[in-house]
Design a protein around this motif. Structure first.
Motif, PDB file in Angstrom:
ATOM      1  N   SER A 111       0.844  -1.194   0.000  1.00  0.00           N
ATOM      2  CA  SER A 111       0.000   0.000   0.000  1.00  0.00           C
ATOM      3  C   SER A 111       0.883   1.249   0.000  1.00  0.00           C
ATOM      4  O   SER A 111       2.098   1.174   0.147  1.00  0.00           O
ATOM      5  CB  SER A 111      -0.918  -0.020   1.222  1.00  0.00           C
ATOM      6  N   GLY A 112       0.267   2.403  -0.141  1.00  0.00           N
ATOM      7  CA  GLY A 112       0.975   3.678  -0.239  1.00  0.00           C
ATOM      8  C   GLY A 112       2.017   3.904   0.839  1.00  0.00           C
ATOM      9  O   GLY A 112       3.076   4.469   0.576  1.00  0.00           O
ATOM     10  N   ASP A 113       1.745   3.464   2.061  1.00  0.00           N
ATOM     11  CA  ASP A 113       2.706   3.662   3.143  1.00  0.00           C
ATOM     12  C   ASP A 113       3.799   2.591   3.149  1.00  0.00           C
ATOM     13  O   ASP A 113       4.756   2.663   3.923  1.00  0.00           O
ATOM     14  CB  ASP A 113       2.015   3.691   4.506  1.00  0.00           C
ATOM     15  N   GLY A 114       3.684   1.598   2.257  1.00  0.00           N
ATOM     16  CA  GLY A 114       4.689   0.548   2.162  1.00  0.00           C
ATOM     17  C   GLY A 114       4.567  -0.529   3.218  1.00  0.00           C
ATOM     18  O   GLY A 114       5.386  -1.438   3.276  1.00  0.00           O
ATOM     19  N   LEU A 115       3.552  -0.434   4.066  1.00  0.00           N
ATOM     20  CA  LEU A 115       3.410  -1.385   5.164  1.00  0.00           C
ATOM     21  C   LEU A 115       2.321  -2.423   4.931  1.00  0.00           C
ATOM     22  O   LEU A 115       2.343  -3.484   5.545  1.00  0.00           O
ATOM     23  CB  LEU A 115       3.141  -0.646   6.474  1.00  0.00           C
ATOM     24  N   GLY A 116       1.361  -2.121   4.099  1.00  0.00           N
ATOM     25  CA  GLY A 116       0.247  -3.035   3.880  1.00  0.00           C
ATOM     26  C   GLY A 116       0.580  -4.106   2.861  1.00  0.00           C
ATOM     27  O   GLY A 116       1.187  -3.836   1.832  1.00  0.00           O
ATOM     28  N   LEU A 117       0.216  -5.334   3.173  1.00  0.00           N
ATOM     29  CA  LEU A 117       0.449  -6.459   2.267  1.00  0.00           C
ATOM     30  C   LEU A 117      -0.881  -7.079   1.875  1.00  0.00           C
ATOM     31  O   LEU A 117      -1.811  -7.135   2.678  1.00  0.00           O
ATOM     32  CB  LEU A 117       1.298  -7.539   2.950  1.00  0.00           C
ATOM     33  N   GLY A 118      -0.937  -7.593   0.648  1.00  0.00           N
ATOM     34  CA  GLY A 118      -2.105  -8.346   0.221  1.00  0.00           C
ATOM     35  C   GLY A 118      -2.200  -9.646   0.998  1.00  0.00           C
ATOM     36  O   GLY A 118      -1.220 -10.096   1.608  1.00  0.00           O
ATOM     37  N   ASP A 119      -3.363 -10.261   0.992  1.00  0.00           N
ATOM     38  CA  ASP A 119      -3.593 -11.486   1.765  1.00  0.00           C
ATOM     39  C   ASP A 119      -2.614 -12.604   1.399  1.00  0.00           C
ATOM     40  O   ASP A 119      -2.070 -13.273   2.279  1.00  0.00           O
ATOM     41  CB  ASP A 119      -5.026 -11.980   1.577  1.00  0.00           C
ATOM     42  N   GLU A 120      -2.405 -12.818   0.084  1.00  0.00           N
ATOM     43  CA  GLU A 120      -1.522 -13.898  -0.350  1.00  0.00           C
ATOM     44  C   GLU A 120      -0.088 -13.647   0.103  1.00  0.00           C
ATOM     45  O   GLU A 120       0.593 -14.537   0.607  1.00  0.00           O
ATOM     46  CB  GLU A 120      -1.563 -14.056  -1.875  1.00  0.00           C
ATOM     47  N   LEU A 121       0.345 -12.407  -0.065  1.00  0.00           N
ATOM     48  CA  LEU A 121       1.704 -12.050   0.317  1.00  0.00           C
ATOM     49  C   LEU A 121       1.902 -12.163   1.826  1.00  0.00           C
ATOM     50  O   LEU A 121       2.920 -12.675   2.300  1.00  0.00           O
ATOM     51  CB  LEU A 121       2.005 -10.628  -0.161  1.00  0.00           C
ATOM     52  N   ARG A 122       0.916 -11.736   2.578  1.00  0.00           N
ATOM     53  CA  ARG A 122       0.994 -11.830   4.039  1.00  0.00           C
ATOM     54  C   ARG A 122       1.087 -13.302   4.479  1.00  0.00           C
ATOM     55  O   ARG A 122       1.883 -13.655   5.338  1.00  0.00           O
ATOM     56  CB  ARG A 122      -0.203 -11.170   4.696  1.00  0.00           C
ATOM     57  N   ALA A 123       0.284 -14.153   3.863  1.00  0.00           N
ATOM     58  CA  ALA A 123       0.286 -15.580   4.236  1.00  0.00           C
ATOM     59  C   ALA A 123       1.650 -16.208   3.956  1.00  0.00           C
ATOM     60  O   ALA A 123       2.188 -16.948   4.795  1.00  0.00           O
ATOM     61  CB  ALA A 123      -0.811 -16.320   3.477  1.00  0.00           C
ATOM     62  N   LEU A 124       2.226 -15.911   2.803  1.00  0.00           N
ATOM     63  CA  LEU A 124       3.544 -16.451   2.475  1.00  0.00           C
ATOM     64  C   LEU A 124       4.636 -15.852   3.357  1.00  0.00           C
ATOM     65  O   LEU A 124       5.558 -16.549   3.781  1.00  0.00           O
ATOM     66  CB  LEU A 124       3.871 -16.192   1.000  1.00  0.00           C
TER      67      LEU A 124
END
Length: 162
Positions: free
Chosen positions: A31-44
């Motif tokens: 995300s814009g702040d560089g901290l948010g991850l998509g669900d798939e990326l977060r799971a991996l």
């Protein structure tokens, strides 16, 4: 149990988790702040972090969290299925194929192997780099991989993929 030699189910190597993370990063930028991850990326990323923390190089394919495994499978589906370059010396009696580097059993059981088992085989033959696919016929293998990913092609056409 694995299809090969009654081994435990294959583990997914940390380098495959890294490759899947990088693939997802290209598709789902933070995300814009560089901290948010998509669900798939977060799971991996969670699986990867635990592997690093526990000094593990393999993640059990059978017990990997479902969301992470599904995200990994999406990446896996973009990789070439088979290392075959259509020069199979196992059909001539060799225990190890000179063309792709797989054992006779790996060639025979390939359609039944799990994605983790296939990736473990790919990792082994890549590290060994003795098969013709890595030297004499490397260009041929690259052409086959490009043909399988070209628009309008049937992925896995002419391969062991069912």
């Amino acid at each position: 149990m694995s299809l090969l030699d009654d081994q435990p189910v294959a583990g997914i190597h940390i380098t495959d988790i890294e490759a899947a993370i990088n693939w997802w990063r290209e598709r789902q930028p933070a995300s814009g702040d560089g901290l948010g991850l998509g669900d798939e990326l977060r799971a991996l990323a969670e699986v990867y972090a635990l592997m690093v923390y526990h000094h593990e190089t393999l993640c059990d394919e059978a017990t990997m969290p479902r969301a992470a495994y599904q995200a990994w499978l999406r990446w896996y589906d973009t990789t070439p299925d088979t290392p075959c370059i259509a020069i199979c010396s196992t059909s001539q009696g060799d225990d190890l194929c000179k063309g792709c580097g797989r054992t006779f059993d790996e060639v025979q059981l390939w359609p039944e192997m799990s994605p983790g088992e296939k990736r473990a085989t790919w990792r082994r033959i890549t590290l060994e780099s003795t098969a013709w696919r890595f030297n004499r016929y490397a260009e041929r293998a690259r052409e086959r991989a490009q043909d399988d990913t070209a628009p309008g092609s049937v992925q896995g056409a002419g391969t062991d993929r069912p």
